[in-house]
Design a protein around this motif. Structure first.
Motif, PDB file in Angstrom:
ATOM      1  N   ASN A 336       5.892  -6.818 -14.868  1.00  0.00           N
ATOM      2  CA  ASN A 336       6.505  -6.060 -16.186  1.00  0.00           C
ATOM      3  C   ASN A 336       5.801  -4.894 -16.490  1.00  0.00           C
ATOM      4  O   ASN A 336       5.353  -4.639 -17.474  1.00  0.00           O
ATOM      5  N   GLY A 337       5.293  -4.296 -15.339  1.00  0.00           N
ATOM      6  CA  GLY A 337       4.603  -2.782 -15.497  1.00  0.00           C
ATOM      7  C   GLY A 337       3.260  -2.840 -15.861  1.00  0.00           C
ATOM      8  O   GLY A 337       2.615  -1.855 -16.059  1.00  0.00           O
ATOM      9  N   ARG A 338       2.512  -4.071 -15.852  1.00  0.00           N
ATOM     10  CA  ARG A 338       1.296  -4.321 -16.008  1.00  0.00           C
ATOM     11  C   ARG A 338       0.424  -5.194 -14.894  1.00  0.00           C
ATOM     12  O   ARG A 338       1.235  -5.933 -14.253  1.00  0.00           O
ATOM     13  N   LEU A 339      -0.769  -4.875 -14.828  1.00  0.00           N
ATOM     14  CA  LEU A 339      -1.579  -5.410 -13.945  1.00  0.00           C
ATOM     15  C   LEU A 339      -1.410  -7.014 -14.185  1.00  0.00           C
ATOM     16  O   LEU A 339      -1.741  -7.466 -15.490  1.00  0.00           O
ATOM     17  N   ASP A 340      -1.185  -8.090 -13.271  1.00  0.00           N
ATOM     18  CA  ASP A 340      -1.271  -9.425 -13.441  1.00  0.00           C
ATOM     19  C   ASP A 340      -1.676 -10.206 -12.389  1.00  0.00           C
ATOM     20  O   ASP A 340      -1.044  -9.901 -11.119  1.00  0.00           O
ATOM     21  N   PRO A 341      -2.637 -11.043 -12.258  1.00  0.00           N
ATOM     22  CA  PRO A 341      -3.189 -11.662 -10.970  1.00  0.00           C
ATOM     23  C   PRO A 341      -2.179 -12.639 -10.475  1.00  0.00           C
ATOM     24  O   PRO A 341      -2.233 -13.065  -9.291  1.00  0.00           O
ATOM     25  N   CYS A 342      -1.181 -13.050 -11.262  1.00  0.00           N
ATOM     26  CA  CYS A 342      -0.186 -13.916 -10.526  1.00  0.00           C
ATOM     27  C   CYS A 342       1.232 -13.242 -10.435  1.00  0.00           C
ATOM     28  O   CYS A 342       2.045 -13.643 -10.034  1.00  0.00           O
ATOM     29  N   GLY A 343       1.210 -11.908 -10.360  1.00  0.00           N
ATOM     30  CA  GLY A 343       2.237 -10.916  -9.840  1.00  0.00           C
ATOM     31  C   GLY A 343       2.395 -10.852  -8.337  1.00  0.00           C
ATOM     32  O   GLY A 343       1.500 -11.208  -7.865  1.00  0.00           O
ATOM     33  N   ALA A 344       3.320  -9.959  -7.841  1.00  0.00           N
ATOM     34  CA  ALA A 344       3.638  -9.698  -6.590  1.00  0.00           C
ATOM     35  C   ALA A 344       2.918  -8.590  -6.263  1.00  0.00           C
ATOM     36  O   ALA A 344       2.607  -7.619  -7.193  1.00  0.00           O
ATOM     37  N   VAL A 345       2.517  -8.364  -5.038  1.00  0.00           N
ATOM     38  CA  VAL A 345       2.209  -6.900  -4.430  1.00  0.00           C
ATOM     39  C   VAL A 345       3.585  -6.264  -3.978  1.00  0.00           C
ATOM     40  O   VAL A 345       4.309  -6.944  -3.167  1.00  0.00           O
ATOM     41  N   HIS A 346       3.727  -5.062  -4.719  1.00  0.00           N
ATOM     42  CA  HIS A 346       5.044  -4.381  -3.977  1.00  0.00           C
ATOM     43  C   HIS A 346       4.603  -3.323  -3.084  1.00  0.00           C
ATOM     44  O   HIS A 346       3.663  -2.441  -3.328  1.00  0.00           O
ATOM     45  N   ILE A 347       5.145  -3.350  -2.026  1.00  0.00           N
ATOM     46  CA  ILE A 347       5.129  -2.231  -0.983  1.00  0.00           C
ATOM     47  C   ILE A 347       6.359  -1.437  -0.776  1.00  0.00           C
ATOM     48  O   ILE A 347       7.397  -2.082  -0.303  1.00  0.00           O
ATOM     49  N   THR A 348       6.310  -0.088  -0.832  1.00  0.00           N
ATOM     50  CA  THR A 348       7.285   0.684  -0.363  1.00  0.00           C
ATOM     51  C   THR A 348       7.140   1.230   1.000  1.00  0.00           C
ATOM     52  O   THR A 348       6.345   1.625   1.215  1.00  0.00           O
ATOM     53  N   ILE A 349       8.198   0.885   1.899  1.00  0.00           N
ATOM     54  CA  ILE A 349       7.789   1.363   3.363  1.00  0.00           C
ATOM     55  C   ILE A 349       9.222   1.716   3.811  1.00  0.00           C
ATOM     56  O   ILE A 349       9.562   1.548   5.075  1.00  0.00           O
ATOM     57  N   GLY A 350       9.765   2.951   3.160  1.00  0.00           N
ATOM     58  CA  GLY A 350      10.993   3.674   3.677  1.00  0.00           C
ATOM     59  C   GLY A 350      10.772   4.863   4.381  1.00  0.00           C
ATOM     60  O   GLY A 350      11.294   5.801   4.390  1.00  0.00           O
ATOM     61  N   ASP A 351       9.769   4.654   5.372  1.00  0.00           N
ATOM     62  CA  ASP A 351       9.138   5.742   6.048  1.00  0.00           C
ATOM     63  C   ASP A 351       9.616   5.814   7.491  1.00  0.00           C
ATOM     64  O   ASP A 351       8.569   5.904   8.341  1.00  0.00           O
ATOM     65  N   GLY A 352      10.398   4.956   8.033  1.00  0.00           N
ATOM     66  CA  GLY A 352      10.677   4.820   9.466  1.00  0.00           C
ATOM     67  C   GLY A 352      10.807   6.065  10.270  1.00  0.00           C
ATOM     68  O   GLY A 352      10.575   5.819  11.634  1.00  0.00           O
TER      69      GLY A 352
END
Length: 424
Positions: A336-352
């Motif tokens: 929800n836009g805030r740091l959260d120890p139980c949230g997911a790590v999000h990775i953007t990797i559209g650089d193929g």
């Protein structure tokens, strides 16, 4: 002439950036793969994917309508002790007619084993390796591939890493209505895609919809069939699968995702069945990132995020992988836009390696949730070592050498106390 004009307009519209303008570095040239002159029944564009427990789907294309849809396979070269019969499909797209597209499921297969196989009763013998049944397991990750010199570098680097499954969060061929580019893409990736399972989801360049003339995703759905039926989904645009202690959800950024949609209902049901004792790691992939500090495609994932992020958070998804933005970015754990120890790590990797080049401009200051970002072509590697720890690394294509530029050890949320604290 009218048809040519319509297609030109459609391609211009499809490649137009809808967010703030930014300057792209020059991409490498598109690879041109001339059609070879092998027999019409010769199998081409072979790729494999997971198709339920201990089974794999083999897909190939040829131009002979009478060619059999069979795969012969075995654990010894030249000795095939099993055979599977598949299904066929084909499609037309304006003036283009596809070849005969075959999908055959083989198995049951032994885990972590090499199999030799032949498609359609002829052609060269190929070999594939099945994933392991337990940790460790390694994934290669690269989105927005296309067919450029950078694509070739990325594929060469992926071939060097010892991966078990390739994950591709959308934008495969960049055919953009020119259907022969689907054929050249299939031939470009065959050396890798025929040897390890490639699990893909759709991006905006797969839509290819022409109002009043052609539905969307016809080419993608015909050529890249994923295990949606095996996972209880009604659409090839979203599905899930399990491999070696990992439950992976492939979502559709371009399928309906609101709370009344079939995709939302399917996702909620699929997450309710996840057994974290059996699959302690939970991953999600889709094309348009929810957390993106690049100026390109800014805010495009907001509606999907609003609808679905609470479901992923409640299920304690460990890692989210996305494409679309032609750059790399890794977040801290966030919700929800805030740091959260139980949230997911999000990775953007559209650089193929796509033909549109890199998205080079980022928003400043860097958001609190953003940990690392860089506009370079490359690929990612995820090695899940055991039920508690995984190692993620991103490898930049630097002077045609894979240079590791970002890495992090991840602890699963199961082992962080978060799963026991799930909200109702």
């Amino acid at each position: 002439m009218k048809l040519k004009l319509i297609l030109t307009v459609l391609m211009v519209v499809s490649s137009t950036v809808t967010s703030d303008d930014y300057v792209r570095p020059q991409p490498r040239k598109t690879i041109h793969l001339p059609w070879d002159s092998k027999l019409s029944s010769f199998p081409q564009q072979v790729h494999v994917s997971l198709a339920g427990d201990k089974h794999m789907r083999v897909t190939w294309i040829n131009d002979d309508k009478s060619a059999p849809s069979v795969v012969e396979y075995g654990k010894l070269s030249g000795r095939y002790d099993a055979i599977s019969e598949g299904e066929t499909t084909s499609y037309s797209y304006l003036l283009y007619s596809s070849g005969k597209i075959h999908h055959a499921v083989i198995g049951p297969l032994e885990d972590n084993s090499v199999y030799f196989y032949r498609c359609g009763g002829q052609g060269p013998e190929l070999q594939l390796k099945t994933p392991p049944a337990q940790f460790p397991i390694s994934f290669a990750v690269a989105g927005d591939l296309g067919q450029t010199g950078w694509t070739k570098s990325t594929l060469d680097h992926i071939e060097q890493c010892k991966y078990d499954v390739h994950l591709l969060p959308g934008d495969l061929s960049y055919a953009d209505y020119l259907q022969n580019r689907w054929d050249t893409f299939g031939r470009l990736v065959q050396p890798l895609a025929s040897a390890r399972p490639w699990m893909v989801t759709q991006g905006n360049h797969e839509v290819e919809k022409i109002p009043l003339l052609k539905d969307g995703f016809v080419s993608y759905n015909s050529r890249w069939k994923m295990p949606f039926e095996e996972s209880g989904s009604s659409s090839n645009l979203y599905y899930s699968f399990e491999v070696a202690g990992v439950h992976i959800i492939m979502l559709g950024s371009y399928a309906d995702y609101n709370v009344y949609s079939n995709q939302y209902k399917w996702l909620k049901e699929d997450l309710s069945k996840v057994d974290r004792k059996k699959t302690p790691w939970l991953l999600a992939l889709f094309h348009v990132p929810w957390y993106n500090s690049n100026k390109a495609h800014q805010g495009e994932g907001g509606d999907m995020m609003e609808a679905m992020e609470p479901l992923l958070y409640d299920a304690r998804v460990d890692l989210v992988l996305a494409g679309h933005v032609h750059a790399y970015e890794r977040s801290k754990r966030v919700y929800n836009g805030r740091l959260d120890p139980c949230g997911a790590v999000h990775i953007t990797i559209g650089d193929g390696g796509n033909r549109e080049g890199l998205a080079a401009e980022y928003i400043t200051p860097q958001p609190m949730w953003s940990e690392f970002r860089e506009a370079s072509f490359g690929h990612g590697e995820l090695k899940i070592v055991n039920s508690s720890h995984a190692f993620w690394s991103w490898h930049r294509n630097d002077d045609d050498e894979p240079v590791k530029s970002d890495d992090i050890w991840l602890t699963s949320l199961v082992n962080s106390g978060c799963v026991d604290q799930k909200t109702s």
